[in-house]
Design a protein around this motif. Structure first.
Motif, mmCIF file in Angstrom:
data_model
loop_
_atom_site.group_PDB
_atom_site.id
_atom_site.type_symbol
_atom_site.label_atom_id
_atom_site.label_comp_id
_atom_site.label_asym_id
_atom_site.label_seq_id
_atom_site.Cartn_x
_atom_site.Cartn_y
_atom_site.Cartn_z
ATOM 1 N N GLY A 1 30.635 43.983 33.541
ATOM 2 C CA GLY A 1 29.042 45.481 33.997
ATOM 3 C C GLY A 1 29.773 45.908 35.771
ATOM 4 O O GLY A 1 29.077 46.306 35.987
ATOM 5 N N ASN A 2 30.769 45.518 35.574
ATOM 6 C CA ASN A 2 30.912 45.911 37.806
ATOM 7 C C ASN A 2 31.962 47.027 37.635
ATOM 8 O O ASN A 2 32.801 46.962 36.464
ATOM 9 N N VAL A 3 32.461 46.936 38.798
ATOM 10 C CA VAL A 3 33.840 48.165 38.330
ATOM 11 C C VAL A 3 33.824 47.454 40.177
ATOM 12 O O VAL A 3 33.284 47.256 40.876
ATOM 13 N N TYR A 4 35.507 47.597 40.253
ATOM 14 C CA TYR A 4 36.463 48.453 41.576
ATOM 15 C C TYR A 4 35.573 49.724 42.192
ATOM 16 O O TYR A 4 36.352 50.273 41.238
ATOM 17 N N ALA A 5 34.979 50.266 43.144
ATOM 18 C CA ALA A 5 35.103 51.221 43.558
ATOM 19 C C ALA A 5 35.316 50.987 45.037
ATOM 20 O O ALA A 5 35.361 50.891 45.729
ATOM 21 N N THR B 1 35.578 55.283 53.206
ATOM 22 C CA THR B 1 35.141 55.044 53.816
ATOM 23 C C THR B 1 33.457 54.206 52.856
ATOM 24 O O THR B 1 32.529 54.067 53.363
ATOM 25 N N LEU B 2 34.182 53.888 51.746
ATOM 26 C CA LEU B 2 33.733 52.793 51.652
ATOM 27 C C LEU B 2 34.558 52.268 50.430
ATOM 28 O O LEU B 2 35.244 52.954 49.619
ATOM 29 N N MET B 3 33.910 50.846 50.188
ATOM 30 C CA MET B 3 34.967 49.712 49.506
ATOM 31 C C MET B 3 34.943 48.596 48.985
ATOM 32 O O MET B 3 33.428 47.963 49.688
ATOM 33 N N SER C 1 50.758 40.776 48.145
ATOM 34 C CA SER C 1 49.541 39.839 47.006
ATOM 35 C C SER C 1 49.022 40.482 46.128
ATOM 36 O O SER C 1 48.825 42.018 47.099
ATOM 37 N N PRO C 2 49.204 40.683 45.021
ATOM 38 C CA PRO C 2 47.903 41.595 43.939
ATOM 39 C C PRO C 2 46.330 41.362 44.822
ATOM 40 O O PRO C 2 45.764 40.146 45.100
ATOM 41 N N ILE C 3 45.641 42.115 44.534
ATOM 42 C CA ILE C 3 44.294 42.380 44.695
ATOM 43 C C ILE C 3 43.279 42.143 43.432
ATOM 44 O O ILE C 3 43.604 42.762 42.278
ATOM 45 N N ASN C 4 42.267 41.604 44.283
ATOM 46 C CA ASN C 4 40.906 41.812 43.737
ATOM 47 C C ASN C 4 39.641 40.661 44.428
ATOM 48 O O ASN C 4 39.834 42.192 45.101
ATOM 49 N N PHE D 1 37.103 43.665 49.243
ATOM 50 C CA PHE D 1 36.260 43.535 48.593
ATOM 51 C C PHE D 1 34.817 42.703 49.316
ATOM 52 O O PHE D 1 33.951 43.040 48.766
ATOM 53 N N THR D 2 35.292 42.369 49.677
ATOM 54 C CA THR D 2 33.945 41.209 50.730
ATOM 55 C C THR D 2 33.214 41.721 51.299
ATOM 56 O O THR D 2 32.046 41.613 51.881
#
Length: 216
Positions: free
Chosen positions: A116-120, A129-131, A202-205, A211-212
């Motif tokens: 139910g989540n997204v990476y945005a 300006t938003l992550m 390295s890959p991003i998650n 994203f923190t």
């Protein structure tokens, strides 16, 4: 003259771009063997060999994590075997560029994160300006509060449009980033590009620093 190879594996469409020519194949296509096989196909088509590759670029994700890891691992392995450096670019930056190379409006990029989540991310003039890694509803609430108009790219565009009431929304029609966008950002990086060649990437998650916490 050396070549830049760009690799894209964050969605079902795997792609490589070599010398500006893009080769794309779905990973569920019966003729697909591996990302290495796709690179070999591109090299043969260009009449070049792996030794001609000068720099390797790869989409770091987020996206399908197993697929992103496969692309990043291949890029790192190829770089090690050839003695070449690798450029890793944030996949949402690649998605924004794929959707709108020279946007006049902020670009809201969305990738499915599962559960139910997204990476945005919202990109304005090439800078985030938003992550966020959050629910689509929470993301749309933040965007509604801060933007009067956006370009949509990536997943859940119809759902996002429905939630972005009061915002002038333009649908880019772009679902996923491309290797051509990664290649272009590598060979002609913007002046404020925050990526540089490295020995390994390295890959991003969702546990990766972007994203923190929300930017800024």
């Amino acid at each position: 003259m050396g070549l830049t190879l760009a690799i894209e594996t964050s969605s079902i469409n795997y792609g490589v771009t070599l010398d500006g020519a893009e080769t794309v194949l779905r990973r569920d296509d019966p003729s697909f063997t591996s990302i290495g096989g796709l690179v070999d196909t591109a090299l043969v088509a260009a009449g070049r060999t792996p030794a001609d590759i000068e720099l390797i670029a790869v989409d770091l994700g987020p996206g399908n994590l197993s697929s992103v890891r496969a692309g990043v691992a291949y890029a790192n392995g190829l770089g090690f075997s050839l003695g070449r450096q690798v450029v890793g670019i944030h996949g949402l930056r690649v998605l924004a560029f794929t959707a709108a190379p020279a946007p006049e409006l902020p670009v809201l990029c969305l990738r499915n994160a599962g559960a139910g989540n997204v990476y945005a991310a919202v990109y304005e003039h090439g800078k985030a300006t938003l992550m966020r890694h959050d629910t689509l509803t929470a993301i749309c609430e933040s965007v509604r509060a801060s933007h009067s108009a956006v370009i949509l790219a990536g997943a859940f565009r119809d759902q996002a449009r429905a939630q972005l009431t009061g915002v002038d929304v333009t649908d880019s029609g772009v679902e996923a980033p491309t290797s051509l966008a990664t290649w272009t950002l590598t060979v002609s990086p913007p002046a404020d590009a925050d990526w540089a060649p490295a020995d390994f990437v390295s890959p991003i998650n969702e546990q990766t620093p972007p994203f923190t916490g929300e930017i800024p």
